[in-house]
Design an enzyme around this catalytic site. Structure first.
Site, mmCIF file in Angstrom:
data_model
loop_
_atom_site.group_PDB
_atom_site.id
_atom_site.type_symbol
_atom_site.label_atom_id
_atom_site.label_comp_id
_atom_site.label_asym_id
_atom_site.label_seq_id
_atom_site.Cartn_x
_atom_site.Cartn_y
_atom_site.Cartn_z
ATOM 1 N N ASP A 1 0.001 -7.603 1.375
ATOM 2 C CA ASP A 1 0.512 -6.243 1.546
ATOM 3 C C ASP A 1 2.035 -6.230 1.661
ATOM 4 O O ASP A 1 2.600 -5.937 2.716
ATOM 5 C CB ASP A 1 -0.139 -5.601 2.773
ATOM 6 C CG ASP A 1 0.010 -4.083 2.777
ATOM 7 O OD1 ASP A 1 0.483 -3.534 1.765
ATOM 8 O OD2 ASP A 1 -0.351 -3.459 3.793
ATOM 9 N N HIS B 1 0.805 -1.218 0.000
ATOM 10 C CA HIS B 1 0.000 0.000 0.000
ATOM 11 C C HIS B 1 0.839 1.269 0.000
ATOM 12 O O HIS B 1 0.331 2.367 -0.159
ATOM 13 C CB HIS B 1 -0.980 -0.007 1.179
ATOM 14 C CG HIS B 1 -0.331 0.216 2.509
ATOM 15 N ND1 HIS B 1 -0.094 -0.791 3.408
ATOM 16 C CD2 HIS B 1 0.133 1.333 3.097
ATOM 17 C CE1 HIS B 1 0.473 -0.303 4.494
ATOM 18 N NE2 HIS B 1 0.624 0.995 4.328
ATOM 19 N N GLN C 1 0.575 5.990 12.017
ATOM 20 C CA GLN C 1 0.775 6.603 10.705
ATOM 21 C C GLN C 1 2.265 6.842 10.460
ATOM 22 O O GLN C 1 2.966 7.332 11.331
ATOM 23 C CB GLN C 1 0.051 7.948 10.588
ATOM 24 C CG GLN C 1 -1.461 7.840 10.609
ATOM 25 C CD GLN C 1 -2.045 8.263 11.923
ATOM 26 O OE1 GLN C 1 -1.336 8.372 12.897
ATOM 27 N NE2 GLN C 1 -3.328 8.494 11.936
ATOM 28 N N GLY C 2 2.719 6.477 9.261
ATOM 29 C CA GLY C 2 4.128 6.664 8.926
ATOM 30 C C GLY C 2 4.974 5.456 9.207
ATOM 31 O O GLY C 2 6.151 5.414 8.849
ATOM 32 N N ASP C 3 4.405 4.442 9.841
ATOM 33 C CA ASP C 3 5.152 3.224 10.141
ATOM 34 C C ASP C 3 4.872 2.124 9.120
ATOM 35 O O ASP C 3 5.524 1.078 9.123
ATOM 36 C CB ASP C 3 4.791 2.715 11.538
ATOM 37 C CG ASP C 3 5.382 3.594 12.622
ATOM 38 O OD1 ASP C 3 6.490 4.112 12.404
ATOM 39 O OD2 ASP C 3 4.753 3.780 13.665
ATOM 40 N N SER C 4 3.885 2.321 8.270
ATOM 41 C CA SER C 4 3.540 1.317 7.269
ATOM 42 C C SER C 4 4.773 0.835 6.524
ATOM 43 O O SER C 4 5.659 1.619 6.188
ATOM 44 C CB SER C 4 2.560 1.884 6.249
ATOM 45 O OG SER C 4 1.277 1.991 6.772
#
Length: 261
Positions: free
Chosen positions: A119, A73, A207-210
């Site tokens: 993913d 993603h 958020q931002g760790d994906s």
């Protein structure tokens, strides 16, 4: 609304650096991943030499010295791509001493990825990062339980800013049955995803760790990657664990795909 919350949970918001419990996926994606370090502490320089920060606001790990493993993603598709910059070698993103930055040349998104499961993605770099260690991936389910380590530069609180320093935290395994029992998690793809987190919340990716790794020690004491930050409901909320791509499920496909880049 559920998908939007999930997307915000792991993806980075422009100008923000999240390590919390929300998804690490880009906000434009329907499904997001948990950021690794809400409730975390600062990692020491050199502690996790395989960690990579990607310029689109995601994390990743060095599968090889020239290939980064991240979340599907986090990228828009497969093909030639020189728009991504990978940063490695530092826990402080503003520290130019020892920092290595390399542009991408190609991206391979997991075949069949449609926003649910699968993913994972690979990013080939223009040149190898020879000063940093790689992170081996789990090829069996042997290490898919216990306590895991997560790390990233994502938000340290839900909706918070991205972080300058790499944060780390530990989270416990959550069974598929328990994970699916929580509100918003009925769509868990048990054969492709693994959950981790505390019932009471407080610690999570955000958020931002994906795209960043979830890892633990193997029988020989070496780090081994068992998950990829994928999505979650908010960050570090009670009864809302982080969801990670189950690396062992895709190990053969990842290895084969890397050989084609």
């Amino acid at each position: 609304m559920k998908n939007l919350v999930k997307a915000l949970k792991r993806c980075a918001v422009a100008g923000a650096a999240a390590l919390a419990v929300v998804s690490l996926q880009p906000v434009s994606n329907a499904q997001a991943a948990p950021a690794p370090v809400v409730g975390g502490t600062r990692a020491a320089q050199g502690e996790f030499p395989f960690m990579v920060r990607l310029s689109m606001g995601c994390g990743g790990s060095l599968l090889t010295q020239q290939i980064v493993l991240t979340a599907a993603h986090c990228v828009s598709g497969s093909g030639n791509n020189t728009s991504i910059t990978a940063t490695a070698g530092v826990v402080d993103l503003q520290n130019t001493s020892g920092r290595v930055q390399v542009r991408s040349t190609k991206v391979l998104q997991a075949p069949g990825y449609n926003g649910t499961g699968k993913d994972w993605a690979l990013i080939k770099l223009a040149s190898p990062i020879t000063t940093q260690a790689t992170l081996k991936i789990a090829t069996t389910t042997q290490y898919n339980t216990g306590t895991f380590t997560v790390a990233g530069w994502g938000s340290a609180s839900e909706g918070g800013a991205q972080q300058r320093y790499l944060l780390k935290a530990t989270v416990p395994f959550v069974s598929d049955a328990t994970c699916r029992s929580y509100s918003g998690y009925s769509g868990l793809v048990a054969s492709e995803e693994i959950c981790a987190g505390f019932t009471a919340g407080g610690v999570d990716t955000c958020q931002g760790d994906s795209g960043g790794p979830m890892f633990r020690r193997d029988a020989a004491g070496a780090w081994i990657q068992v998950g990829i930050v994928s999505w979650g409901i908010g960050c570090a909320r009670p009864n809302a664990p982080g969801v990670y791509s189950e690396v062992s499920t895709f190990a053969s496909a990842i290895t084969a795909a890397a050989a084609t880049l």
